[in-house]
Design a protein around this motif. Structure first.
Motif, PDB file in Angstrom:
ATOM      1  N   GLY A   8      15.484 -13.616   6.774  1.00  0.00           N
ATOM      2  CA  GLY A   8      15.217 -13.554   8.202  1.00  0.00           C
ATOM      3  C   GLY A   8      14.445 -12.308   8.623  1.00  0.00           C
ATOM      4  O   GLY A   8      14.649 -11.789   9.720  1.00  0.00           O
ATOM      5  N   LEU A   9      13.544 -11.837   7.761  1.00  0.00           N
ATOM      6  CA  LEU A   9      12.766 -10.630   8.058  1.00  0.00           C
ATOM      7  C   LEU A   9      11.592 -10.964   8.975  1.00  0.00           C
ATOM      8  O   LEU A   9      11.154 -12.109   9.066  1.00  0.00           O
ATOM      9  CB  LEU A   9      12.273  -9.995   6.760  1.00  0.00           C
ATOM     10  CG  LEU A   9      13.370  -9.579   5.778  1.00  0.00           C
ATOM     11  CD1 LEU A   9      12.766  -9.095   4.472  1.00  0.00           C
ATOM     12  CD2 LEU A   9      14.252  -8.508   6.392  1.00  0.00           C
ATOM     13  N   ALA A  10      11.064  -9.952   9.635  1.00  0.00           N
ATOM     14  CA  ALA A  10       9.953 -10.120  10.567  1.00  0.00           C
ATOM     15  C   ALA A  10       8.695 -10.602   9.856  1.00  0.00           C
ATOM     16  O   ALA A  10       8.485 -10.320   8.668  1.00  0.00           O
ATOM     17  CB  ALA A  10       9.676  -8.790  11.272  1.00  0.00           C
ATOM     18  N   SER A  11       7.853 -11.293  10.603  1.00  0.00           N
ATOM     19  CA  SER A  11       6.641 -11.866  10.008  1.00  0.00           C
ATOM     20  C   SER A  11       5.666 -10.799   9.512  1.00  0.00           C
ATOM     21  O   SER A  11       4.855 -11.072   8.638  1.00  0.00           O
ATOM     22  CB  SER A  11       5.949 -12.784  11.010  1.00  0.00           C
ATOM     23  OG  SER A  11       5.569 -12.045  12.154  1.00  0.00           O
ATOM     24  N   GLN A  12       5.718  -9.574  10.066  1.00  0.00           N
ATOM     25  CA  GLN A  12       4.813  -8.512   9.606  1.00  0.00           C
ATOM     26  C   GLN A  12       5.335  -7.786   8.373  1.00  0.00           C
ATOM     27  O   GLN A  12       4.716  -6.829   7.896  1.00  0.00           O
ATOM     28  CB  GLN A  12       4.517  -7.505  10.728  1.00  0.00           C
ATOM     29  CG  GLN A  12       5.637  -6.541  11.026  1.00  0.00           C
ATOM     30  CD  GLN A  12       6.607  -7.039  12.090  1.00  0.00           C
ATOM     31  OE1 GLN A  12       6.610  -8.208  12.439  1.00  0.00           O
ATOM     32  NE2 GLN A  12       7.429  -6.151  12.603  1.00  0.00           N
ATOM     33  N   THR A  13       6.451  -8.234   7.813  1.00  0.00           N
ATOM     34  CA  THR A  13       6.999  -7.612   6.606  1.00  0.00           C
ATOM     35  C   THR A  13       5.995  -7.719   5.463  1.00  0.00           C
ATOM     36  O   THR A  13       5.420  -8.778   5.228  1.00  0.00           O
ATOM     37  CB  THR A  13       8.324  -8.280   6.201  1.00  0.00           C
ATOM     38  OG1 THR A  13       9.249  -8.138   7.285  1.00  0.00           O
ATOM     39  CG2 THR A  13       8.909  -7.661   4.954  1.00  0.00           C
ATOM     40  N   ALA A  14       5.790  -6.618   4.776  1.00  0.00           N
ATOM     41  CA  ALA A  14       4.840  -6.566   3.663  1.00  0.00           C
ATOM     42  C   ALA A  14       5.572  -6.172   2.387  1.00  0.00           C
ATOM     43  O   ALA A  14       6.679  -5.631   2.427  1.00  0.00           O
ATOM     44  CB  ALA A  14       3.742  -5.555   3.961  1.00  0.00           C
ATOM     45  N   LEU A  15       4.931  -6.441   1.273  1.00  0.00           N
ATOM     46  CA  LEU A  15       5.439  -5.971  -0.015  1.00  0.00           C
ATOM     47  C   LEU A  15       4.907  -4.561  -0.224  1.00  0.00           C
ATOM     48  O   LEU A  15       3.702  -4.332  -0.185  1.00  0.00           O
ATOM     49  CB  LEU A  15       4.960  -6.879  -1.145  1.00  0.00           C
ATOM     50  CG  LEU A  15       5.403  -6.444  -2.545  1.00  0.00           C
ATOM     51  CD1 LEU A  15       6.906  -6.640  -2.706  1.00  0.00           C
ATOM     52  CD2 LEU A  15       4.640  -7.213  -3.605  1.00  0.00           C
ATOM     53  N   ARG A  16       5.808  -3.610  -0.424  1.00  0.00           N
ATOM     54  CA  ARG A  16       5.414  -2.223  -0.686  1.00  0.00           C
ATOM     55  C   ARG A  16       5.589  -1.949  -2.174  1.00  0.00           C
ATOM     56  O   ARG A  16       6.633  -2.228  -2.744  1.00  0.00           O
ATOM     57  CB  ARG A  16       6.242  -1.241   0.126  1.00  0.00           C
ATOM     58  CG  ARG A  16       5.842   0.217  -0.148  1.00  0.00           C
ATOM     59  CD  ARG A  16       6.553   1.188   0.752  1.00  0.00           C
ATOM     60  NE  ARG A  16       6.133   1.078   2.137  1.00  0.00           N
ATOM     61  CZ  ARG A  16       5.053   1.649   2.654  1.00  0.00           C
ATOM     62  NH1 ARG A  16       4.239   2.359   1.870  1.00  0.00           N
ATOM     63  NH2 ARG A  16       4.757   1.518   3.925  1.00  0.00           N
ATOM     64  N   ILE A  17       4.547  -1.412  -2.792  1.00  0.00           N
ATOM     65  CA  ILE A  17       4.616  -1.012  -4.191  1.00  0.00           C
ATOM     66  C   ILE A  17       4.492   0.510  -4.260  1.00  0.00           C
ATOM     67  O   ILE A  17       3.620   1.098  -3.624  1.00  0.00           O
ATOM     68  CB  ILE A  17       3.553  -1.720  -5.066  1.00  0.00           C
ATOM     69  CG1 ILE A  17       3.697  -1.298  -6.528  1.00  0.00           C
ATOM     70  CG2 ILE A  17       2.156  -1.509  -4.535  1.00  0.00           C
ATOM     71  CD1 ILE A  17       2.884  -2.125  -7.505  1.00  0.00           C
ATOM     72  N   SER A  18       5.395   1.113  -5.030  1.00  0.00           N
ATOM     73  CA  SER A  18       5.410   2.562  -5.214  1.00  0.00           C
ATOM     74  C   SER A  18       5.413   2.871  -6.701  1.00  0.00           C
ATOM     75  O   SER A  18       5.837   2.045  -7.514  1.00  0.00           O
ATOM     76  CB  SER A  18       6.670   3.172  -4.596  1.00  0.00           C
ATOM     77  OG  SER A  18       6.765   2.848  -3.238  1.00  0.00           O
ATOM     78  N   ILE A  19       4.960   4.051  -7.031  1.00  0.00           N
ATOM     79  CA  ILE A  19       5.023   4.540  -8.405  1.00  0.00           C
ATOM     80  C   ILE A  19       6.118   5.590  -8.450  1.00  0.00           C
ATOM     81  O   ILE A  19       6.093   6.546  -7.681  1.00  0.00           O
ATOM     82  CB  ILE A  19       3.677   5.135  -8.852  1.00  0.00           C
ATOM     83  CG1 ILE A  19       2.585   4.074  -8.791  1.00  0.00           C
ATOM     84  CG2 ILE A  19       3.795   5.723 -10.261  1.00  0.00           C
ATOM     85  CD1 ILE A  19       1.185   4.622  -9.031  1.00  0.00           C
ATOM     86  N   GLU A  20       7.086   5.401  -9.340  1.00  0.00           N
ATOM     87  CA  GLU A  20       8.235   6.295  -9.391  1.00  0.00           C
ATOM     88  C   GLU A  20       8.182   7.295 -10.536  1.00  0.00           C
ATOM     89  O   GLU A  20       8.995   8.178 -10.602  1.00  0.00           O
ATOM     90  CB  GLU A  20       9.512   5.471  -9.482  1.00  0.00           C
ATOM     91  CG  GLU A  20       9.637   4.529  -8.319  1.00  0.00           C
ATOM     92  CD  GLU A  20      10.952   4.625  -7.626  1.00  0.00           C
ATOM     93  OE1 GLU A  20      11.961   4.866  -8.301  1.00  0.00           O
ATOM     94  OE2 GLU A  20      10.967   4.443  -6.407  1.00  0.00           O
TER      95      GLU A  20
END
Length: 110
Positions: free
Chosen positions: A21-33
């Motif tokens: 039920g997340l908002a439509s503007q939700t994006a996939l975030r990719i990070s380097i750890e």
């Protein structure tokens, strides 16, 4: 070039966004750890936040990918896929800029 989501990755991310039920503007975030002899370590999260001062957005059909500007050069050309195999299911990241296993320039490992 940017960051590309395969159709199966895009479908799975959209499924997760809808099921939670997340908002439509939700994006996939990719990070380097981190990194090292075994290559870069990636983190995938779903994020509604985007700050153009520090983030880069790669729009795509159904879902965008975002990352920090400091990671963008390292991730250019990366493909994110979602795979289902007899051993399990999950996201796979193919980054042409860094080897998946080995090839450490610091210690010279093959």
């Amino acid at each position: 070039m940017g960051i590309t989501l395969t159709e199966s990755a895009r479908n799975e991310i959209v499924r997760i966004i809808k099921s939670q039920g997340l908002a439509s503007q939700t994006a996939l975030r990719i990070s380097i750890e981190g990194g090292g002899c075994s290559g870069l370590q990636y983190r995938l999260t779903l994020d509604e936040q985007f700050d153009p001062a520090v983030d880069v957005r790669y729009p795509g059909p159904d879902v965008a990918v975002v990352t920090r500007k400091k990671f963008a050069l390292h991730l250019d050309g990366t493909t994110i896929d979602f795979q289902e195999t007899p051993l399990g299911r999950g996201f796979a990241i193919e980054n042409p800029n860094y080897p998946r296993w080995g090839g450490c320039p610091g210690c010279g490992a093959p």
